[in-house]
Design a protein around this motif. Structure first.
Motif, PDB file in Angstrom:
ATOM      1  N   TYR A   6     -10.214 -24.000 -10.929  1.00  0.00           N
ATOM      2  CA  TYR A   6     -10.228 -25.199 -11.762  1.00  0.00           C
ATOM      3  C   TYR A   6     -10.364 -26.400 -10.854  1.00  0.00           C
ATOM      4  O   TYR A   6      -9.743 -26.500  -9.814  1.00  0.00           O
ATOM      5  CB  TYR A   6      -9.005 -25.299 -12.682  1.00  0.00           C
ATOM      6  N   ALA A  24      -9.444 -24.718 -18.188  1.00  0.00           N
ATOM      7  CA  ALA A  24      -8.283 -24.596 -17.294  1.00  0.00           C
ATOM      8  C   ALA A  24      -6.987 -24.556 -18.101  1.00  0.00           C
ATOM      9  O   ALA A  24      -6.096 -23.753 -17.814  1.00  0.00           O
ATOM     10  CB  ALA A  24      -8.261 -25.748 -16.292  1.00  0.00           C
ATOM     11  N   THR A  25      -6.882 -25.375 -19.130  1.00  0.00           N
ATOM     12  CA  THR A  25      -5.682 -25.402 -19.972  1.00  0.00           C
ATOM     13  C   THR A  25      -5.482 -24.050 -20.662  1.00  0.00           C
ATOM     14  O   THR A  25      -4.372 -23.508 -20.683  1.00  0.00           O
ATOM     15  CB  THR A  25      -5.791 -26.522 -21.028  1.00  0.00           C
ATOM     16  N   LYS A  28      -4.570 -21.394 -17.943  1.00  0.00           N
ATOM     17  CA  LYS A  28      -3.217 -21.609 -17.401  1.00  0.00           C
ATOM     18  C   LYS A  28      -2.162 -21.134 -18.395  1.00  0.00           C
ATOM     19  O   LYS A  28      -1.110 -20.630 -17.994  1.00  0.00           O
ATOM     20  CB  LYS A  28      -2.995 -23.089 -17.076  1.00  0.00           C
ATOM     21  N   GLY A  35      -4.501 -19.820 -11.366  1.00  0.00           N
ATOM     22  CA  GLY A  35      -5.456 -20.865 -11.015  1.00  0.00           C
ATOM     23  C   GLY A  35      -5.492 -21.163  -9.529  1.00  0.00           C
ATOM     24  O   GLY A  35      -4.475 -21.127  -8.850  1.00  0.00           O
ATOM     25  N   SER A  37      -6.931 -24.303  -7.350  1.00  0.00           N
ATOM     26  CA  SER A  37      -7.453 -25.662  -7.505  1.00  0.00           C
ATOM     27  C   SER A  37      -8.464 -25.990  -6.415  1.00  0.00           C
ATOM     28  O   SER A  37      -8.245 -25.723  -5.241  1.00  0.00           O
ATOM     29  CB  SER A  37      -6.294 -26.661  -7.445  1.00  0.00           C
TER      30      SER A  37
END
Length: 192
Positions: A6, A24-25, A28, A35, A37
């Motif tokens: 993400y 991503a939401t 997650k 995830g 980053s």
């Protein structure tokens, strides 16, 4: 283990950043995905900022390479949010990840080839895919022609997450009609 990348993207609800944030939401919230980053590398025109973007990209992708191992799955949102020329630097990392026995899946938001742009970088990226998730039948057909052996999944429709505070329409103002949002060009919305 299942991993997804993400990008830390700019604020706002543009189609480019909203879709990435929503994915991503969703992932997650799903405990089966972890995830990783990476930083977005867009927007700056100054040379020093572009050089910083390259350094950031190299560090982020080294982190990705060392996070995954044989048998893992990695979901990448495509296109990756970075300058097209800079994105070429990711290709050796993808090759390394693939050689380590990691299954690579792409959630495809957009394809340059469908918009009439250069497809070389796109082809290089997508050739690493074990699986591609696309948004509609047109994209599925296009990808299937270019990558006939790829495992493809058609979402059919892509809905963004909607926060109830984002939009507020009183019930009496709703109609039974159909609303269409997005690019209304003949090529993309010929059904209209």
């Amino acid at each position: 283990m299942n991993f997804f990348l993400y990008e830390t993207v700019n604020e706002g609800n543009t189609a480019g950043s909203k879709a990435r944030k929503d994915i991503a939401t969703i992932l997650k919230a799903n405990r089966f995905w972890v995830g990783i980053s990476i930083k977005e590398c867009w927007g700056e025109t100054r040379l020093i900022k572009r050089l910083e973007a390259v350094c950031s990209l190299l560090c982020d992708w080294l982190k990705v390479v060392f996070s995954v191992k044989c048998g893992d799955k990695l979901l990448i949102q495509y296109p990756i949010a970075m300058y097209p020329r800079v994105s070429k630097l990711v290709l050796p990392f993808l090759s390394s990840i693939k050689k380590r026995g990691v299954e690579i899946s792409y959630l495809v938001h957009d394809l340059d080839g469908l918009r009439g742009f250069d497809r070389d970088i796109e082809t290089s990226f997508l050739s690493f895919a074990d699986q591609m998730i696309v948004h509609n039948a047109v994209m599925l057909e296009y990808v299937h022609r270019r990558f006939p052996s790829a495992h493809l999944i058609n979402l059919g429709v892509f809905d963004y997450l909607l926060d109830s505070t984002t939009i507020s329409i009183p019930r009496h103002q709703l109609s039974d009609g159909i609303a269409v949002a997005g690019n209304l060009s003949l090529e993309k919305a010929g059904y209209l």
